[in-house]
Design an enzyme around this catalytic site. Structure first.
Site, PDB file in Angstrom:
ATOM      1  N   GLU B  47       9.480  49.689 -13.811  1.00 22.75           N
ATOM      2  CA  GLU B  47      10.888  50.069 -13.697  1.00 22.75           C
ATOM      3  C   GLU B  47      11.830  48.931 -13.296  1.00 22.75           C
ATOM      4  O   GLU B  47      13.048  49.097 -13.342  1.00 22.75           O
ATOM      5  CB  GLU B  47      11.067  51.278 -12.766  1.00 22.75           C
ATOM      6  CG  GLU B  47      10.632  51.078 -11.335  1.00 22.75           C
ATOM      7  CD  GLU B  47       9.211  51.557 -11.083  1.00 22.75           C
ATOM      8  OE1 GLU B  47       8.402  51.581 -12.021  1.00 22.75           O
ATOM      9  OE2 GLU B  47       8.907  51.885  -9.912  1.00 22.75           O
ATOM     10  N   ASN B  48      11.284  47.773 -12.928  1.00 22.70           N
ATOM     11  CA  ASN B  48      12.184  46.642 -12.677  1.00 22.70           C
ATOM     12  C   ASN B  48      12.716  46.038 -13.970  1.00 22.70           C
ATOM     13  O   ASN B  48      13.545  45.121 -13.932  1.00 22.70           O
ATOM     14  CB  ASN B  48      11.483  45.567 -11.842  1.00 22.70           C
ATOM     15  CG  ASN B  48      10.212  45.057 -12.473  1.00 22.70           C
ATOM     16  OD1 ASN B  48       9.405  45.830 -12.966  1.00 22.70           O
ATOM     17  ND2 ASN B  48      10.051  43.752 -12.481  1.00 22.70           N
TER      18      ASN B  48
END
Lengths: 233, 218
Positions: B47-48
């Protein structure tokens, strides 16, 4: 810095106008893609009472963690604040206010802020402590909460390359929050590893168009690694 | 015998389908990447801002600008793409991720999940967990069935502050695989050698035991 040429020569110029009690948005995820020299300059300037919006708050002695040493941060808006002993101490003693915000909501708050959208509805956080005090609604049977946009007096950003016009590209996952942060500052300052001649960056590859950027400065970076994980060659 | 962490990851990996985009949380979910079945290609979302996470780098290829959501150095596989956090959570919130696997402290019969905050202990933050559980249609929670003191973590109602409300339908514990339907846990599979009676004893929330419960094999 004149007209469309956004380049400045010193970090003092880069952050000129930053004063006590302002809101500063910072790019970065963990220690990856953080504007480490701009953070160091904020420490040198000694401004206090800051509200800092960033996914994390650095570690002890590096990144945003160094702004805790002289208690320059009054309030932190973040999704995850582990890995920082000084942070924990100031939080527990009540010196530091923290607003924990889901990571995607945090990104969208700044995206909305930069895009002129005052608030948005999201299912994220409904029925949790994050929803307390917030307006709720239902769309198509789905429960959502109203989240307000975030803008900052300053946005500090770490890019890979920029040109004179403030067009920026990011390198690998050092992109993270940087492009949204860049859109949401009244004054957006980008520090980069390389400033290239106009025309070198292709129009199709630019991540942050120069319209969002006020100042560009060339820096050198330590790029500390938080979790060094490797496999055998 | 209760499942080992590796067996739990192996069991979750059987839910993977060819062409899936998958987000794996920290801990046991991360291990799922080691058990992707042969002949199946999945793209791991971090998710980064990375879609197509590859293995850890070698000492020679390590790069501070290339990390996953656990802040570990990683690589990008062929076909990967990299983007901003806003784009990453648009994928998650918009329901484009086919499978999300994450850990929890508690789940309950209403599909509520608590995974980020224990009152009285220091709160470090929810990271992306609230976005993931609110945005994903297909979520598998991996957790131990009961605490070390034998307290059930499968409850009538979560006692801890929630990460998400009414969003969990599948739970894999070290003892069983269960689904949540109509206000109850439904036992689907037992870990090898674990009796239904033990699962009943360690499940505090309403539990339905159908006739066709199967024992997992490894």
């Amino acid at each position: 810095m004149a007209g469309l040429d956004k380049r400045v020569a010193t970090y003092a110029e880069a952050l000129a106008g930053l004063t006590d009690n302002m809101t500063v948005l910072s790019g970065g995820f963990g220690l990856c893609g953080i504007p480490e020299n701009l953070i160091a300059e904020i420490k040198r300037m000694g401004v206090k009472g800051l509200t800092v919006v960033s996914n994390n708050c650095g570690v002890d002695g590096f990144g945003l963690g160094i702004l805790l040493e002289d208690r320059q941060i009054r309030k932190m808006v973040a999704s995850y604040v582990g890995e920082n002993a000084l942070f924990e101490r100031q939080l527990l003693s009540g010196e530091l206010e923290v607003e924990l915000t889901p990571q995607g909501t945090l990104a969208e708050k700044m995206r909305a802020g930069g895009a002129g959208i005052p608030a948005f509805y999201t299912a994220t956080g409904f029925g949790t402590p994050v929803a307390e005090g917030k307006e709720t609604r239902q769309f198509n049977g789905r429960n959502v909460i109203l989240e307000e946009a975030i803008t900052g007096d300053f946005a500090i950003v770490k890019g890979w390359k920029a040109d004179h016009f403030g067009n920026v590209v990011y390198r690998h996952t050092a992109q993270n929050f940087n492009p949204v942060v860049a859109t949401a500052g009244k004054i957006t300052v980008v520090e980069v590893e390389e400033i290239v001649e106009p025309g070198v960056l292709l129009p199709t590859e630019i991540h942050t168009p120069g319209i969002y950027v006020d100042r560009v400065i060339l820096g050198t970076f330590e790029k500390r690694i938080e979790q060094r994980t490797v496999r055998k060659a | 015998m209760a499942l080992s962490r590796e067996q739990m990851a192996q069991r979750v990996a059987r839910e993977l389908q060819d062409g899936f985009y998958v987000n794996l949380g920290i801990g046991i979910p991360t291990l799922v990447a080691n058990y992707v079945p042969d002949g199946i290609d999945v793209m791991l979302q971090s998710e980064n801002g990375l879609l197509g996470m590859g293995p850890f780098p070698t000492e020679e290829t390590i790069d501070a600008d290339m990390i996953n959501a656990g802040k570990q150095t990683v690589t990008a596989r062929k076909g990967a793409s990299i983007f901003s956090s806003a784009e990453s959570f648009a994928m998650i919130r918009g329901g484009h991720v086919d499978l999300t696997v994450l850990g929890a402290f508690e789940v309950d019969v209403e599909g509520n999940i608590a995974s980020w905050m224990i009152p009285g202990k220091l709160v470090k933050g929810m990271g992306g967990a609230m976005d993931l559980v609110a945005g994903a249609e297909n979520i598998i929670v991996t957790m131990t069935h009961a605490s070390k003191d034998g307290e059930s973590k499968l409850l009538s109602r979560c006692s801890l502050p929630l990460t998400g409300a009414g969003c969990i339908k599948k739970v894999l514990t070290d003892l069983a695989y269960l689904e949540i339907e109509n206000g109850a846990f439904v036992l689907r599979e037992t870990a090898p050698g674990v009796t239904v009676d033990e699962i009943i004893a360690k499940t505090a929330g309403k539990l339905i035991v159908p006739d066709d419960v199967v024992e997992m094999t490894f």
